[in-house]
Design a protein around this motif. Structure first.
Motif, mmCIF file in Angstrom:
data_model
loop_
_atom_site.group_PDB
_atom_site.id
_atom_site.type_symbol
_atom_site.label_atom_id
_atom_site.label_comp_id
_atom_site.label_asym_id
_atom_site.label_seq_id
_atom_site.Cartn_x
_atom_site.Cartn_y
_atom_site.Cartn_z
ATOM 1 N N ASN A 192 0.880 -1.053 -0.041
ATOM 2 C CA ASN A 192 -0.100 0.005 -0.042
ATOM 3 C C ASN A 192 0.740 1.160 -0.112
ATOM 4 O OD1 ASN A 192 -3.099 -1.089 0.371
ATOM 5 N ND2 ASN A 192 -1.849 -2.054 1.932
ATOM 6 N N ALA A 193 0.217 2.472 -0.047
ATOM 7 C CA ALA A 193 0.819 3.685 -0.331
ATOM 8 C C ALA A 193 0.178 4.682 0.813
ATOM 9 C CB ALA A 193 1.009 4.240 -1.605
ATOM 10 N N ALA A 194 0.986 5.635 1.425
ATOM 11 C CA ALA A 194 0.363 6.762 1.953
ATOM 12 C C ALA A 194 0.644 7.872 1.114
ATOM 13 C CB ALA A 194 1.226 6.999 3.420
ATOM 14 N N ALA A 195 -0.236 8.714 0.992
ATOM 15 C CA ALA A 195 0.007 9.936 0.248
ATOM 16 C C ALA A 195 -0.396 11.216 1.154
ATOM 17 C CB ALA A 195 -1.024 10.020 -0.712
ATOM 18 N N VAL A 219 -3.420 10.864 3.611
ATOM 19 C CA VAL A 219 -3.271 11.767 5.045
ATOM 20 C C VAL A 219 -2.804 12.898 4.830
ATOM 21 C CG1 VAL A 219 -0.978 10.589 5.166
ATOM 22 C CG2 VAL A 219 -2.109 11.158 7.444
ATOM 23 N N ASP A 220 -3.884 13.804 4.477
ATOM 24 C CA ASP A 220 -3.683 15.181 4.096
ATOM 25 C C ASP A 220 -4.806 16.202 4.656
ATOM 26 O OD1 ASP A 220 -6.260 14.322 2.961
ATOM 27 O OD2 ASP A 220 -5.560 14.471 0.932
ATOM 28 N N ARG A 266 2.552 7.095 12.045
ATOM 29 C CA ARG A 266 1.480 6.188 12.565
ATOM 30 C C ARG A 266 0.740 5.393 11.424
ATOM 31 N NH1 ARG A 266 -0.296 11.042 15.717
ATOM 32 N NH2 ARG A 266 1.119 11.198 17.504
ATOM 33 N N LEU A 267 0.532 6.162 10.539
ATOM 34 C CA LEU A 267 -0.242 5.329 9.370
ATOM 35 C C LEU A 267 0.668 4.339 8.782
ATOM 36 C CD1 LEU A 267 -2.698 4.952 7.287
ATOM 37 C CD2 LEU A 267 -1.713 6.803 6.038
ATOM 38 N N LEU A 268 1.848 4.653 8.611
ATOM 39 C CA LEU A 268 2.762 3.903 7.881
ATOM 40 C C LEU A 268 3.048 2.703 8.702
ATOM 41 C CD1 LEU A 268 5.693 6.062 6.472
ATOM 42 C CD2 LEU A 268 3.702 5.042 5.280
ATOM 43 N N ALA A 269 3.251 2.870 10.168
ATOM 44 C CA ALA A 269 3.307 1.775 11.105
ATOM 45 C C ALA A 269 1.998 0.831 11.057
ATOM 46 C CB ALA A 269 3.511 2.332 12.463
ATOM 47 N N TRP A 270 0.900 1.349 10.956
ATOM 48 C CA TRP A 270 -0.242 0.352 11.054
ATOM 49 C C TRP A 270 -0.260 -0.310 9.614
ATOM 50 C CZ3 TRP A 270 -4.471 -0.941 8.261
ATOM 51 C CH2 TRP A 270 -5.374 -1.653 8.841
#
Ligand code: NAD
Length: 258
Positions: free
Chosen positions: A181-184, A245-246, A225-229
């Motif tokens: 997955n990716a975080a943006a 996450v914006d 925190r999002l990446l860790a989850w």
């Protein structure tokens, strides 16, 4: 405890993520061009090969998670080399080390900049995986006075988000039991954005382009925190998602697109 390899460990979001994981008792093999356990230049083929070799050596051949965070935001070809090809090489090169994990996970950091204007030709060359041609196109854009400073960065991040969409459900990732997955993130207060948000006037100017109605500019730990989850054992079914996450930029800019 889980062992991860994390690029971009020396600064900003990568450093915040490494700190968070270590506070939680996990082991993180940090990678960066300076101040890291593994010092490599991800813009080069040699650096990418050295990353795989060193990560294998330091981990004893097995890791649980990959965090591909390293990135650049200069209006130059190097941004393409690090943000797209360096990130893909990190994920593909380290993937074999996930084979022995009971809960393998992988995540990369894209950007809400993927929603800003991009160069179609550069995005197509990135998607085709043609690094020499993509670098040449980025060189043209870098010299074009009419092109905006964010065009190369936005193109690299758009191609990266699409790479996650294309790759995640394939045998190599989902088929091997690996959520990819990716975080943006929206605007995060790190050295990368320090100049852009240095004064109230600059912050306001930037927030006009990147609206963040929920809580405004964020600290790097918000993304950590999002990446860790996403890379935790709890995440068993998120697959191929680009999570914004914006503070609401995506909801404002893309409206009904889901
Ligand atoms: P940062 O500059 O604080 O950290 C980036 C790290 O990447 C640095 O430690 C740097 O040395 C490393 N890096 C750069 N080039 C490298 C190379 N060739 N080889 C190895 N390492 C290299 O920036 P950040 O804001 O923490 O950015 C982290 C990621 O988040 C990047 O991918 C960035 O594009 C993305 N991002 C940042 C924001 C933001 O507003 N800060 C928003 C969206 C996405």
């Amino acid at each position: 405890p889980r062992t991860s390899v994390l690029t971009g460990a020396a600064s900003g979001i990568g450093k915040a993520t490494k700190d968070l994981l270590e506070q939680r008792g996990e082991r993180v093999i940090g990678v960066d061009i300076h101040d890291a356990e593994v010092v490599v230049d991800l813009s080069t083929a040699e650096g990418r090969a050295a990353l795989v070799q060193e990560a294998g050596r330091l981990s004893g051949g097995s890791i649980d998670a990959i965090y591909a965070v390293a990135g650049l935001a200069v209006p130059a070809p190097a941004t393409v080399a690090v943000n797209y090809f360096g990130t893909v090489a990190t994920l593909e090169g380290l993937r074999p080390l996930l084979a022995g994990s009971e809960a393998p996970r992988a995540v990369l950091v894209s950007s809400m900049a993927a929603l800003l204007p991009s160069d179609g030709e550069l995005v197509a060359l990135l998607t085709a995986g043609d690094e020499p041609a993509a670098m040449a196109r980025a060189e043209v854009l870098a010299r074009d006075p009419a092109s905006t400073g964010q065009l190369i960065y936005a193109s690299a991040k758009l191609a990266l988000s699409r790479w996650v969409r294309r790759e995640a459900a394939t045998p190599a990732w989902a088929g091997a039991g690996i959520p990819l997955n990716a975080a943006a993130p929206g605007i995060i207060a790190t050295p990368m954005t320090a100049d852009l948000i240095a004064t109230p006037a600059r912050r306001e100017q930037l927030l006009n382009v990147v609206p963040m109605p929920l809580n405004g500019i964020a600290e790097p730990t918000v993304v950590a925190r999002l990446l860790a989850w996403l890379n935790s054992e709890e995440n068993t079914h998120l697959c191929g998602q680009v999570i914004y996450v914006d503070g609401g930029s995506d909801a404002v800019l893309r409206g009904d697109s889901v």
